[in-house]
Design a protein around this motif. Structure first.
Motif, PDB file in Angstrom:
ATOM      1  N   ASP A 171       0.840  -1.196   0.000  1.00 25.46           N
ATOM      2  CA  ASP A 171       0.000   0.000   0.000  1.00 25.46           C
ATOM      3  C   ASP A 171       0.878   1.252   0.000  1.00 25.46           C
ATOM      4  OD1 ASP A 171      -2.246  -1.615   0.164  1.00 25.46           O
ATOM      5  OD2 ASP A 171      -2.340  -1.481   2.361  1.00 25.46           O
ATOM      6  N   ALA A 172       0.439   2.279  -0.713  1.00 29.66           N
ATOM      7  CA  ALA A 172       1.169   3.551  -0.727  1.00 29.66           C
ATOM      8  C   ALA A 172       0.973   4.280   0.604  1.00 29.66           C
ATOM      9  CB  ALA A 172       0.671   4.414  -1.876  1.00 29.66           C
ATOM     10  N   VAL A 173       1.995   5.039   1.002  1.00 34.21           N
ATOM     11  CA  VAL A 173       1.953   5.759   2.280  1.00 34.21           C
ATOM     12  C   VAL A 173       2.277   7.235   2.077  1.00 34.21           C
ATOM     13  CG1 VAL A 173       3.010   6.003   4.568  1.00 34.21           C
ATOM     14  CG2 VAL A 173       2.574   3.722   3.626  1.00 34.21           C
ATOM     15  N   VAL A 174       1.430   8.080   2.644  1.00 28.40           N
ATOM     16  CA  VAL A 174       1.673   9.518   2.682  1.00 28.40           C
ATOM     17  C   VAL A 174       2.059   9.883   4.112  1.00 28.40           C
ATOM     18  CG1 VAL A 174       0.701  11.821   2.355  1.00 28.40           C
ATOM     19  CG2 VAL A 174      -0.004   9.936   0.855  1.00 28.40           C
TER      20      VAL A 174
ATOM     21  N   ILE B 125      -0.117  19.344   6.098  1.00 27.44           N
ATOM     22  CA  ILE B 125      -1.525  19.594   6.405  1.00 27.44           C
ATOM     23  C   ILE B 125      -1.826  21.088   6.357  1.00 27.44           C
ATOM     24  CG2 ILE B 125      -3.360  19.244   8.110  1.00 27.44           C
ATOM     25  CD1 ILE B 125      -1.490  17.000   9.296  1.00 27.44           C
ATOM     26  N   ALA B 126      -0.924  21.918   6.869  1.00 28.57           N
ATOM     27  CA  ALA B 126      -1.175  23.350   6.977  1.00 28.57           C
ATOM     28  C   ALA B 126      -0.167  24.168   6.169  1.00 28.57           C
ATOM     29  CB  ALA B 126      -1.175  23.769   8.443  1.00 28.57           C
ATOM     30  N   THR B 127       1.052  24.289   6.683  1.00 28.73           N
ATOM     31  CA  THR B 127       2.061  25.134   6.051  1.00 28.73           C
ATOM     32  C   THR B 127       3.017  24.298   5.224  1.00 28.73           C
ATOM     33  OG1 THR B 127       1.949  26.646   7.939  1.00 28.73           O
ATOM     34  CG2 THR B 127       3.858  26.855   6.481  1.00 28.73           C
ATOM     35  N   GLY B 128       3.181  24.666   3.967  1.00 26.02           N
ATOM     36  CA  GLY B 128       4.117  23.945   3.110  1.00 26.02           C
ATOM     37  C   GLY B 128       3.417  23.199   1.992  1.00 26.02           C
ATOM     38  N   GLU B 129       4.193  22.854   0.989  1.00 24.34           N
ATOM     39  CA  GLU B 129       3.695  22.112  -0.173  1.00 24.34           C
ATOM     40  C   GLU B 129       4.552  20.867  -0.371  1.00 24.34           C
ATOM     41  OE1 GLU B 129       1.043  22.913  -1.840  1.00 24.34           O
ATOM     42  OE2 GLU B 129       0.682  24.880  -0.937  1.00 24.34           O
ATOM     43  N   PRO B 130       3.941  19.796  -0.912  1.00 23.42           N
ATOM     44  CA  PRO B 130       2.558  19.658  -1.359  1.00 23.42           C
ATOM     45  C   PRO B 130       1.620  19.351  -0.200  1.00 23.42           C
ATOM     46  CG  PRO B 130       3.735  17.625  -1.762  1.00 23.42           C
ATOM     47  CD  PRO B 130       4.741  18.595  -1.203  1.00 23.42           C
ATOM     48  N   LYS B 131       0.343  19.580  -0.398  1.00 22.37           N
ATOM     49  CA  LYS B 131      -0.660  19.277   0.609  1.00 22.37           C
ATOM     50  C   LYS B 131      -1.055  17.799   0.535  1.00 22.37           C
ATOM     51  CE  LYS B 131      -1.344  23.356   2.513  1.00 22.37           C
ATOM     52  NZ  LYS B 131      -0.242  24.126   1.934  1.00 22.37           N
ATOM     53  N   VAL B 132      -1.547  17.294   1.654  1.00 27.58           N
ATOM     54  CA  VAL B 132      -1.871  15.866   1.755  1.00 27.58           C
ATOM     55  C   VAL B 132      -2.851  15.401   0.681  1.00 27.58           C
ATOM     56  CG1 VAL B 132      -2.840  14.064   3.239  1.00 27.58           C
ATOM     57  CG2 VAL B 132      -1.324  15.809   4.211  1.00 27.58           C
ATOM     58  N   PRO B 133      -4.001  16.078   0.450  1.00 23.16           N
ATOM     59  CA  PRO B 133      -4.938  15.582  -0.570  1.00 23.16           C
ATOM     60  C   PRO B 133      -4.301  15.502  -1.954  1.00 23.16           C
ATOM     61  CG  PRO B 133      -6.011  17.200   0.839  1.00 23.16           C
ATOM     62  CD  PRO B 133      -4.541  17.259   1.154  1.00 23.16           C
ATOM     63  N   GLU B 134      -3.412  16.440  -2.274  1.00 22.10           N
ATOM     64  CA  GLU B 134      -2.756  16.438  -3.583  1.00 22.10           C
ATOM     65  C   GLU B 134      -1.905  15.191  -3.763  1.00 22.10           C
ATOM     66  OE1 GLU B 134      -0.479  19.984  -3.700  1.00 22.10           O
ATOM     67  OE2 GLU B 134      -2.200  21.317  -3.425  1.00 22.10           O
ATOM     68  N   VAL B 135      -1.163  14.833  -2.727  1.00 27.58           N
ATOM     69  CA  VAL B 135      -0.279  13.673  -2.832  1.00 27.58           C
ATOM     70  C   VAL B 135      -1.093  12.381  -2.889  1.00 27.58           C
ATOM     71  CG1 VAL B 135       1.573  12.384  -1.696  1.00 27.58           C
ATOM     72  CG2 VAL B 135       1.633  14.881  -1.730  1.00 27.58           C
TER      73      VAL B 135
ATOM     74  N   LEU C 214      -0.791   9.763  -6.033  1.00 25.17           N
ATOM     75  CA  LEU C 214      -0.486   8.342  -5.881  1.00 25.17           C
ATOM     76  C   LEU C 214      -1.556   7.484  -6.557  1.00 25.17           C
ATOM     77  CD1 LEU C 214       0.786   8.387  -2.193  1.00 25.17           C
ATOM     78  CD2 LEU C 214       2.138   7.777  -4.210  1.00 25.17           C
ATOM     79  N   ARG C 215      -2.805   7.886  -6.433  1.00 28.39           N
ATOM     80  CA  ARG C 215      -3.874   7.130  -7.099  1.00 28.39           C
ATOM     81  C   ARG C 215      -3.723   7.227  -8.619  1.00 28.39           C
ATOM     82  NH1 ARG C 215      -6.962   5.002  -3.484  1.00 28.39           N
ATOM     83  NH2 ARG C 215      -7.749   6.094  -1.645  1.00 28.39           N
TER      84      ARG C 215
ATOM     85  N   ALA D 151      -1.065   7.549 -10.198  1.00 26.58           N
ATOM     86  CA  ALA D 151       0.104   6.767 -10.604  1.00 26.58           C
ATOM     87  C   ALA D 151      -0.140   5.265 -10.510  1.00 26.58           C
ATOM     88  CB  ALA D 151       1.301   7.155  -9.741  1.00 26.58           C
ATOM     89  N   GLY D 152      -1.353   4.877 -10.056  1.00 25.88           N
ATOM     90  CA  GLY D 152      -1.697   3.460 -10.051  1.00 25.88           C
ATOM     91  C   GLY D 152      -1.790   2.795  -8.698  1.00 25.88           C
ATOM     92  N   ALA D 153      -1.626   3.552  -7.621  1.00 23.91           N
ATOM     93  CA  ALA D 153      -1.726   2.950  -6.282  1.00 23.91           C
ATOM     94  C   ALA D 153      -3.146   2.461  -6.036  1.00 23.91           C
ATOM     95  CB  ALA D 153      -1.326   3.955  -5.209  1.00 23.91           C
ATOM     96  N   GLN D 154      -3.274   1.199  -5.646  1.00 23.47           N
ATOM     97  CA  GLN D 154      -4.599   0.635  -5.373  1.00 23.47           C
ATOM     98  C   GLN D 154      -5.153   1.116  -4.038  1.00 23.47           C
ATOM     99  OE1 GLN D 154      -6.376  -1.410  -7.594  1.00 23.47           O
ATOM    100  NE2 GLN D 154      -4.746  -0.610  -8.907  1.00 23.47           N
ATOM    101  N   ARG D 155      -4.275   1.210  -3.055  1.00 20.81           N
ATOM    102  CA  ARG D 155      -4.696   1.677  -1.726  1.00 20.81           C
ATOM    103  C   ARG D 155      -3.659   2.672  -1.217  1.00 20.81           C
ATOM    104  NH1 ARG D 155      -6.995  -2.012   2.658  1.00 20.81           N
ATOM    105  NH2 ARG D 155      -4.804  -2.497   3.061  1.00 20.81           N
ATOM    106  N   VAL D 156      -4.152   3.734  -0.598  1.00 21.48           N
ATOM    107  CA  VAL D 156      -3.283   4.792  -0.072  1.00 21.48           C
ATOM    108  C   VAL D 156      -3.629   5.011   1.399  1.00 21.48           C
ATOM    109  CG1 VAL D 156      -2.535   7.184  -0.265  1.00 21.48           C
ATOM    110  CG2 VAL D 156      -3.203   5.906  -2.326  1.00 21.48           C
ATOM    111  N   PHE D 157      -2.603   5.018   2.238  1.00 27.87           N
ATOM    112  CA  PHE D 157      -2.787   5.249   3.674  1.00 27.87           C
ATOM    113  C   PHE D 157      -1.977   6.470   4.112  1.00 27.87           C
ATOM    114  CE2 PHE D 157      -4.488   1.123   3.308  1.00 27.87           C
ATOM    115  CZ  PHE D 157      -5.334   0.933   4.395  1.00 27.87           C
ATOM    116  N   ILE D 158      -2.517   7.152   5.103  1.00 23.66           N
ATOM    117  CA  ILE D 158      -1.859   8.341   5.652  1.00 23.66           C
ATOM    118  C   ILE D 158      -1.249   8.001   6.999  1.00 23.66           C
ATOM    119  CG2 ILE D 158      -2.197  10.675   6.534  1.00 23.66           C
ATOM    120  CD1 ILE D 158      -4.433  11.019   4.490  1.00 23.66           C
ATOM    121  N   ALA D 159       0.047   8.239   7.121  1.00 28.86           N
ATOM    122  CA  ALA D 159       0.743   8.110   8.399  1.00 28.86           C
ATOM    123  C   ALA D 159       0.750   9.489   9.053  1.00 28.86           C
ATOM    124  CB  ALA D 159       2.172   7.609   8.178  1.00 28.86           C
ATOM    125  N   SER D 160       0.112   9.611  10.193  1.00 29.10           N
ATOM    126  CA  SER D 160      -0.049  10.902  10.857  1.00 29.10           C
ATOM    127  C   SER D 160       1.177  11.234  11.714  1.00 29.10           C
ATOM    128  CB  SER D 160      -1.315  10.877  11.732  1.00 29.10           C
ATOM    129  OG  SER D 160      -1.457  12.079  12.446  1.00 29.10           O
TER     130      SER D 160
END
Length: 252
Positions: free
Chosen positions: A137-140, A175-185, A189-190, A192-201
């Motif tokens: 699974d892809a990880v952000v 999430i707040a300051t800086g680029e890229p933002k979480v939704p964009e990444v 990833l999707r 680029a073909g990622a079947q599942r994407v998970f966010i590491a907080s």
């Protein structure tokens, strides 16, 4: 010399759950220090009969008490300030030293920030697995963000540590300051073909920033780092090193 107090300094949040988590973390640290001291474990060179250190919390933003207020309350003993920040930016380099100076406390040591550290990465791996992440699974890697280049460098280091833990690449996003933002990444990833994407907080506690992650379009969002025995040990290690420095200086 009296046993130094431990002042755990966090950012502050309007989330009741987040405030409770910081309190629970401080309580866990206090319990562990009390258990270790009471059991006769050596404490910064002190004997088993040493006083159990006071553990207090303070906040640099949103709510109080401030670090300077807490330091004034414990001016009868030395104090170790432990910044509970996952990267060293403005709050660590500016707010904490200013608060220490404002307190006029005579014996204060400030530790380095909590992160980046392998212990944090190990807990993040556990949180990811609990959220349903599986190898492949892809990880952000989602951090709050900062305008301070030193903090962004810390975030990249922390992401590298997590990548080592899960043996897979991770993409850094903010999430707040800086680029890229979480939704964009997540979207990239999707695409680029990622079947599942998970966010590491890469957040310590619940609050507005963590709530935003649930709307980023991922298949799962890991819980914040929170309270874990490895995090308690990390904070105690920071405290012990700084407490030993205070003892050396006072003895000289």
């Amino acid at each position: 010399m009296n046993t130094p107090a431990l002042i755990l300094v966090a950012h502050g949040t309007r989330s009741a759950r987040g405030v409770e988590m910081i309190a629970a973390l401080a309580e866990a640290v206090a319990r562990e220090l009390g258990a270790q001291t009471g059991a006769g474990a050596p404490f910064g060179g002190a004997s088993a009969s040493s006083e159990v250190p006071r553990v207090r919390t303070a906040f640099v933003d949103v709510l109080g008490p401030s670090p300077s207020e807490v330091l004034c309350d414990v001016d009868d003993v030395p104090a170790v300030v432990v910044p509970a920040f996952l990267a060293s930016g403005y709050h660590v380099y500016q707010d904490v030293p200013r608060e220490v100076a404002a307190s006029a406390h005579g014996a204060v040591a400030v530790t380095r920030a909590m992160g980046p550290d392998p212990a944090l990465a190990a807990v993040m791996r556990m949180r990811l697995r609990a959220a349903g992440w599986r190898p492949g699974d892809a990880v952000v890697f989602a951090a709050a963000g900062s305008s301070d280049a030193r903090a962004r460098r810390d975030v990249r280091r922390a992401a590298g540590l997590l990548a080592e833990q899960i043996a897979a690449p991770v993409r850094v996003a903010y999430i707040a300051t800086g680029e890229p933002k979480v939704p964009e990444v997540v979207a990239e990833l999707r695409a680029a073909g990622a079947q599942r994407v998970f966010i590491a907080s890469y957040l310590l506690a619940h609050g507005l920033f963590h709530e935003r992650l649930h709307g980023a379009g991922a298949d799962g969002v890991a819980e914040p780092i929170g309270v874990h025995p490895a995090i308690v040990r990390l904070l105690i290690d920071r405290y012990r090193i700084a407490a030993g420095t205070l003892r050396t200086v006072r003895a000289a």
